[in-house]
Design a protein around this motif. Structure first.
Motif, short mmCIF file in Angstrom:
data_model
loop_
_atom_site.label_atom_id
_atom_site.label_comp_id
_atom_site.label_asym_id
_atom_site.label_seq_id
_atom_site.Cartn_x
_atom_site.Cartn_y
_atom_site.Cartn_z
N THR A 65 8.12 31.36 -37.40
CA THR A 65 6.76 31.76 -37.74
C THR A 65 6.47 33.12 -37.13
OG1 THR A 65 5.85 30.58 -35.85
CG2 THR A 65 5.84 29.41 -37.94
N ALA A 66 5.54 33.84 -37.76
CA ALA A 66 5.14 35.15 -37.27
C ALA A 66 3.64 35.31 -37.49
CB ALA A 66 5.90 36.25 -37.99
N GLU A 67 3.03 36.14 -36.66
CA GLU A 67 1.60 36.40 -36.74
C GLU A 67 1.36 37.89 -36.73
OE1 GLU A 67 -0.13 34.39 -33.39
OE2 GLU A 67 0.18 32.42 -34.27
N CYS A 68 0.32 38.29 -37.43
CA CYS A 68 -0.12 39.68 -37.43
C CYS A 68 -1.21 39.79 -36.35
CB CYS A 68 -0.66 40.04 -38.81
SG CYS A 68 -0.93 41.80 -39.03
N ILE A 69 -0.95 40.59 -35.33
CA ILE A 69 -1.82 40.66 -34.15
C ILE A 69 -2.51 42.03 -34.10
CG2 ILE A 69 -1.86 40.53 -31.62
CD1 ILE A 69 -1.02 37.92 -32.92
N ASN A 80 -3.09 35.76 -41.83
CA ASN A 80 -2.11 36.64 -41.19
C ASN A 80 -1.11 35.88 -40.32
OD1 ASN A 80 -3.12 38.80 -42.50
ND2 ASN A 80 -3.95 39.82 -40.71
N LYS A 81 -0.94 34.60 -40.61
CA LYS A 81 0.10 33.78 -39.98
C LYS A 81 1.01 33.33 -41.11
CE LYS A 81 -3.24 32.03 -36.68
NZ LYS A 81 -3.94 30.86 -36.18
N THR A 82 2.30 33.36 -40.88
CA THR A 82 3.22 32.99 -41.95
C THR A 82 4.49 32.35 -41.42
OG1 THR A 82 4.30 33.79 -43.97
CG2 THR A 82 4.40 35.25 -42.07
N GLY A 83 5.02 31.45 -42.20
CA GLY A 83 6.34 30.89 -41.92
C GLY A 83 7.35 31.63 -42.78
N PHE A 84 8.59 31.65 -42.36
CA PHE A 84 9.63 32.34 -43.11
C PHE A 84 10.95 31.63 -42.89
CE2 PHE A 84 9.42 34.14 -38.92
CZ PHE A 84 10.75 34.21 -38.53
N SER A 85 11.89 31.85 -43.81
CA SER A 85 13.25 31.34 -43.62
C SER A 85 14.19 32.07 -44.56
CB SER A 85 13.34 29.84 -43.85
OG SER A 85 13.20 29.54 -45.21
N SER A 86 15.44 32.07 -44.19
CA SER A 86 16.51 32.66 -44.98
C SER A 86 17.75 31.80 -44.79
CB SER A 86 16.78 34.10 -44.52
OG SER A 86 17.87 34.66 -45.22
N THR A 87 18.45 31.49 -45.88
CA THR A 87 19.65 30.66 -45.81
C THR A 87 20.82 31.42 -46.41
OG1 THR A 87 18.35 28.64 -45.95
CG2 THR A 87 20.68 28.46 -46.50
N GLU A 88 21.97 31.33 -45.77
CA GLU A 88 23.19 31.97 -46.26
C GLU A 88 24.37 31.01 -46.13
OE1 GLU A 88 24.10 35.83 -44.76
OE2 GLU A 88 22.03 36.51 -44.89
N TYR A 99 28.85 35.69 -37.97
CA TYR A 99 27.93 36.11 -39.02
C TYR A 99 26.68 36.77 -38.47
CZ TYR A 99 25.92 31.56 -37.76
OH TYR A 99 25.40 30.48 -37.09
N THR A 100 25.99 37.47 -39.37
CA THR A 100 24.69 38.05 -39.13
C THR A 100 23.77 37.55 -40.23
OG1 THR A 100 25.64 40.05 -38.15
CG2 THR A 100 23.39 40.22 -38.97
N ILE A 101 22.60 37.08 -39.86
CA ILE A 101 21.62 36.61 -40.83
C ILE A 101 20.27 37.25 -40.51
CG2 ILE A 101 21.20 34.49 -39.52
CD1 ILE A 101 20.63 33.09 -42.23
N MET A 102 19.55 37.63 -41.58
CA MET A 102 18.25 38.28 -41.42
C MET A 102 17.19 37.48 -42.17
SD MET A 102 19.58 42.17 -42.11
CE MET A 102 17.96 42.83 -42.27
N ALA A 103 15.96 37.50 -41.64
CA ALA A 103 14.82 36.88 -42.30
C ALA A 103 13.61 37.79 -42.10
CB ALA A 103 14.54 35.49 -41.75
N THR A 104 12.83 37.93 -43.15
CA THR A 104 11.67 38.81 -43.11
C THR A 104 10.39 38.00 -43.32
OG1 THR A 104 12.97 40.66 -43.96
CG2 THR A 104 10.58 40.84 -44.16
N ALA A 105 9.43 38.22 -42.42
CA ALA A 105 8.11 37.60 -42.55
C ALA A 105 7.26 38.50 -43.44
CB ALA A 105 7.47 37.45 -41.18
N THR A 106 6.66 37.93 -44.48
CA THR A 106 5.80 38.72 -45.37
C THR A 106 4.36 38.26 -45.22
OG1 THR A 106 6.29 37.21 -47.20
CG2 THR A 106 7.62 39.19 -47.04
N PHE A 119 6.57 37.50 -33.48
CA PHE A 119 7.29 36.28 -33.84
C PHE A 119 6.95 35.21 -32.81
CE2 PHE A 119 9.38 39.41 -36.29
CZ PHE A 119 9.85 38.76 -37.42
N THR A 120 6.48 34.06 -33.29
CA THR A 120 6.06 33.00 -32.38
C THR A 120 7.06 31.85 -32.32
OG1 THR A 120 4.70 32.07 -34.14
CG2 THR A 120 3.62 33.55 -32.59
N SER A 121 8.02 31.86 -33.23
CA SER A 121 9.15 30.92 -33.14
C SER A 121 10.29 31.48 -33.97
CB SER A 121 8.77 29.51 -33.60
OG SER A 121 8.59 29.49 -35.00
#
Length: 137
Positions: A65-69, A80-88, A99-106, A119-121
């Motif tokens: 999860t991420a927050e806009c502060i 302005n709080k969002t969850g995110f995930s990326s799977t590879e 490996y390298t994995i990236m995830a973007t909070a929108t 980022f809060t988690s």
């Protein structure tokens, strides 16, 4: 007597094949060292290595999860709080995967200056082997 020797040879051969199969399969998945992460803007990037793997590939997920502060350290809007995930899917070579994995909070609306993303988690999970590590609690 000759028949007894054949049984011993066959039993030894079966045991050797079983031992080799167990080593080739893996069976003890684990992270090698601690996965490392970096944050750039609203993107989290994780580098990891796993060993003790069987099979040809693993599925890994980076989530959190991420927050806009704002400058005062507060969240100005609930949106302005969002969850995110990326799977590879990551290939396994000789029982290991690096490996390298990236995830973007929108965010909607965007989290633009003077606002910052916090980022809060952040959790990395190998869903194939049910292996997980918390990077940001």
């Amino acid at each position: 007597m000759r028949l007894q020797k054949r049984y011993v040879v066959v039993a030894a051969l079966v045991g050797a094949i079983a031992a080799i199969s167990a080593v080739a399969y893996g069976g003890s998945p684990h992270f090698v060292g601690s996965p490392t992460f970096s944050i750039s803007g609203n993107t989290a990037t994780v580098n990891a290595k796993e060993a003790g793997l069987g099979g040809e590939s693993i599925d890994v997920t980076l989530s959190g999860t991420a927050e806009c502060i704002n400058n005062g350290g507060k969240n100005p809007k609930a949106v302005n709080k969002t969850g995110f995930s990326s799977t590879e899917t990551v290939p396994v070579h000789n029982g290991q995967a690096t490996y390298t994995i990236m995830a973007t909070a929108t965010f909607s609306p965007d989290c633009s200056p003077p606002m910052t993303v916090q980022f809060t988690s952040l959790v990395l999970t190998d869903t194939t082997n049910n292996l997980s590590v918390t990077l940001i609690p």
